[in-house]
Scaffold this motif. Structure first.
Motif, PDB file in Angstrom:
ATOM      1  N   ASN A   1       0.790  -1.288  -0.027  1.00 42.25           N
ATOM      2  CA  ASN A   1       0.224   0.082   0.192  1.00 42.25           C
ATOM      3  C   ASN A   1       0.886   1.325  -0.010  1.00 42.25           C
ATOM      4  O   ASN A   1       1.897   1.333   0.822  1.00 42.25           O
ATOM      5  CB  ASN A   1      -1.097   0.043   1.203  1.00 42.25           C
ATOM      6  CG  ASN A   1      -1.700  -1.218   1.155  1.00 42.25           C
ATOM      7  OD1 ASN A   1      -2.528  -1.614   0.358  1.00 42.25           O
ATOM      8  ND2 ASN A   1      -1.953  -1.894   2.377  1.00 42.25           N
ATOM      9  N   ILE A   2       0.597   2.009  -1.024  1.00 40.50           N
ATOM     10  CA  ILE A   2       1.638   3.387  -1.078  1.00 40.50           C
ATOM     11  C   ILE A   2       0.859   4.542  -0.579  1.00 40.50           C
ATOM     12  O   ILE A   2      -0.274   4.761  -0.879  1.00 40.50           O
ATOM     13  CB  ILE A   2       1.866   3.707  -2.610  1.00 40.50           C
ATOM     14  CG1 ILE A   2       2.429   2.334  -3.228  1.00 40.50           C
ATOM     15  CG2 ILE A   2       2.696   4.990  -2.522  1.00 40.50           C
ATOM     16  CD1 ILE A   2       3.637   2.115  -2.827  1.00 40.50           C
ATOM     17  N   VAL A   3       1.167   5.123   0.533  1.00 36.27           N
ATOM     18  CA  VAL A   3       0.604   5.902   1.578  1.00 36.27           C
ATOM     19  C   VAL A   3       1.076   7.482   1.198  1.00 36.27           C
ATOM     20  O   VAL A   3       2.313   7.675   1.534  1.00 36.27           O
ATOM     21  CB  VAL A   3       0.618   5.759   3.065  1.00 36.27           C
ATOM     22  CG1 VAL A   3      -0.263   6.858   3.761  1.00 36.27           C
ATOM     23  CG2 VAL A   3       0.167   4.266   3.305  1.00 36.27           C
ATOM     24  N   GLU A   4       0.457   8.120   0.207  1.00 37.87           N
ATOM     25  CA  GLU A   4       0.920   9.484   0.183  1.00 37.87           C
ATOM     26  C   GLU A   4       0.449  10.661   1.312  1.00 37.87           C
ATOM     27  O   GLU A   4      -0.671  10.541   1.624  1.00 37.87           O
ATOM     28  CB  GLU A   4       0.232  10.212  -1.173  1.00 37.87           C
ATOM     29  CG  GLU A   4       0.732   9.294  -2.227  1.00 37.87           C
ATOM     30  CD  GLU A   4       0.316   9.912  -3.630  1.00 37.87           C
ATOM     31  OE1 GLU A   4      -0.770  10.638  -3.637  1.00 37.87           O
ATOM     32  OE2 GLU A   4       0.652   9.372  -4.490  1.00 37.87           O
ATOM     33  N   GLN A   5       1.290  11.112   1.901  1.00 39.54           N
ATOM     34  CA  GLN A   5       1.234  12.083   3.121  1.00 39.54           C
ATOM     35  C   GLN A   5       0.882  13.609   2.381  1.00 39.54           C
ATOM     36  O   GLN A   5       1.859  14.149   1.868  1.00 39.54           O
ATOM     37  CB  GLN A   5       2.117  11.890   4.104  1.00 39.54           C
ATOM     38  CG  GLN A   5       2.079  10.570   4.388  1.00 39.54           C
ATOM     39  CD  GLN A   5       3.211  10.621   5.589  1.00 39.54           C
ATOM     40  OE1 GLN A   5       2.714  10.125   6.933  1.00 39.54           O
ATOM     41  NE2 GLN A   5       4.469  10.843   5.568  1.00 39.54           N
TER      42      GLN A   5
ATOM     43  N   VAL B   1       5.072   3.385   2.871  1.00 41.76           N
ATOM     44  CA  VAL B   1       4.575   2.103   2.317  1.00 41.76           C
ATOM     45  C   VAL B   1       4.505   1.172   3.337  1.00 41.76           C
ATOM     46  O   VAL B   1       4.868   1.156   4.402  1.00 41.76           O
ATOM     47  CB  VAL B   1       5.888   1.334   1.446  1.00 41.76           C
ATOM     48  CG1 VAL B   1       5.587  -0.026   0.914  1.00 41.76           C
ATOM     49  CG2 VAL B   1       6.408   2.443   0.351  1.00 41.76           C
ATOM     50  N   GLN B   2       3.358   0.309   3.006  1.00 40.32           N
ATOM     51  CA  GLN B   2       2.720  -0.356   4.130  1.00 40.32           C
ATOM     52  C   GLN B   2       2.973  -1.883   3.333  1.00 40.32           C
ATOM     53  O   GLN B   2       2.133  -1.916   2.070  1.00 40.32           O
ATOM     54  CB  GLN B   2       1.416  -0.341   4.507  1.00 40.32           C
ATOM     55  CG  GLN B   2       0.892  -1.229   5.487  1.00 40.32           C
ATOM     56  CD  GLN B   2      -0.542  -0.771   6.025  1.00 40.32           C
ATOM     57  OE1 GLN B   2      -1.249  -0.465   5.388  1.00 40.32           O
ATOM     58  NE2 GLN B   2      -0.644  -1.223   7.247  1.00 40.32           N
TER      59      GLN B   2
ATOM     60  N   LEU C   1       3.678  -4.096   8.172  1.00 40.01           N
ATOM     61  CA  LEU C   1       4.574  -3.087   8.413  1.00 40.01           C
ATOM     62  C   LEU C   1       4.439  -1.753   7.549  1.00 40.01           C
ATOM     63  O   LEU C   1       4.244  -1.795   6.341  1.00 40.01           O
ATOM     64  CB  LEU C   1       5.844  -3.617   7.884  1.00 40.01           C
ATOM     65  CG  LEU C   1       7.105  -2.664   8.371  1.00 40.01           C
ATOM     66  CD1 LEU C   1       7.442  -2.611   9.900  1.00 40.01           C
ATOM     67  CD2 LEU C   1       8.541  -3.471   7.614  1.00 40.01           C
ATOM     68  N   LEU C   2       4.473  -0.769   8.516  1.00 45.60           N
ATOM     69  CA  LEU C   2       4.410   0.746   7.803  1.00 45.60           C
ATOM     70  C   LEU C   2       5.589   1.460   8.105  1.00 45.60           C
ATOM     71  O   LEU C   2       5.943   1.510   9.231  1.00 45.60           O
ATOM     72  CB  LEU C   2       3.178   1.256   8.140  1.00 45.60           C
ATOM     73  CG  LEU C   2       3.012   2.821   7.798  1.00 45.60           C
ATOM     74  CD1 LEU C   2       2.367   2.771   6.287  1.00 45.60           C
ATOM     75  CD2 LEU C   2       1.807   3.547   8.621  1.00 45.60           C
TER      76      LEU C   2
ATOM     77  N   MET D   1      13.219   2.523   3.279  1.00 46.52           N
ATOM     78  CA  MET D   1      13.456   0.959   3.966  1.00 46.52           C
ATOM     79  C   MET D   1      13.256  -0.072   3.067  1.00 46.52           C
ATOM     80  O   MET D   1      14.047  -0.962   2.948  1.00 46.52           O
ATOM     81  CB  MET D   1      12.774   0.968   5.279  1.00 46.52           C
ATOM     82  CG  MET D   1      13.014  -0.243   5.922  1.00 46.52           C
ATOM     83  SD  MET D   1      12.282  -0.596   7.640  1.00 46.52           S
ATOM     84  CE  MET D   1      13.302   0.424   8.432  1.00 46.52           C
ATOM     85  N   PHE D   2      11.977   0.018   2.236  1.00 45.22           N
ATOM     86  CA  PHE D   2      11.449  -1.269   1.406  1.00 45.22           C
ATOM     87  C   PHE D   2      12.463  -1.212   0.189  1.00 45.22           C
ATOM     88  O   PHE D   2      12.740  -2.161  -0.428  1.00 45.22           O
ATOM     89  CB  PHE D   2      10.260  -0.989   1.061  1.00 45.22           C
ATOM     90  CG  PHE D   2       9.413  -1.025   2.159  1.00 45.22           C
ATOM     91  CD1 PHE D   2       8.607  -2.305   2.363  1.00 45.22           C
ATOM     92  CD2 PHE D   2       8.891  -0.270   2.894  1.00 45.22           C
ATOM     93  CE1 PHE D   2       7.910  -2.880   3.226  1.00 45.22           C
ATOM     94  CE2 PHE D   2       8.015  -0.445   3.879  1.00 45.22           C
ATOM     95  CZ  PHE D   2       7.308  -1.720   4.086  1.00 45.22           C
TER      96      PHE D   2
END
Length: 85
Positions: free
Chosen positions: A18-22, A59-60, A66-67, A72-73
């Motif tokens: 899951n790509i999380v845009e902040q 990224v989750q 893991l978020l 890191m990924f």
């Protein structure tokens, strides 16, 4: 975003994320109630209000949950590629 990811936690997932845009929102809250008193833009924020300096993408892992920061990924994917050579 054309980077390979590999989850450093479960160590198996390389495809489901899951790509999380902040998108930070600059606000001033009421200290007692927590209600938003004022909302700012980057141009009109108060002098002592620091701008957001965190990552714009997190990224989750779609397997273990893991978020973390995207870096890191990416780095774990590079590390695993080198290990498998």
């Amino acid at each position: 975003m054309s980077n390979a990811y590999h989850c450093p936690n479960c160590k198996t997932n390389r495809t489901r994320f899951n790509i999380v845009e902040q998108h930070p929102k600059i606000v001033k809250l009421d200290a007692e109630t927590g209600d938003v008193v004022e909302e700012y833009t980057i141009e009109n924020k108060e002098p002592f209000h620091l701008p957001y300096r965190g990552p714009h993408i997190k990224v989750q892992c779609g397997v273990c949950g893991l978020l973390e920061d995207e870096e890191m990924f990416k780095k774990y994917a590079i590390y695993q590629r080198k290990e498998n050579l």
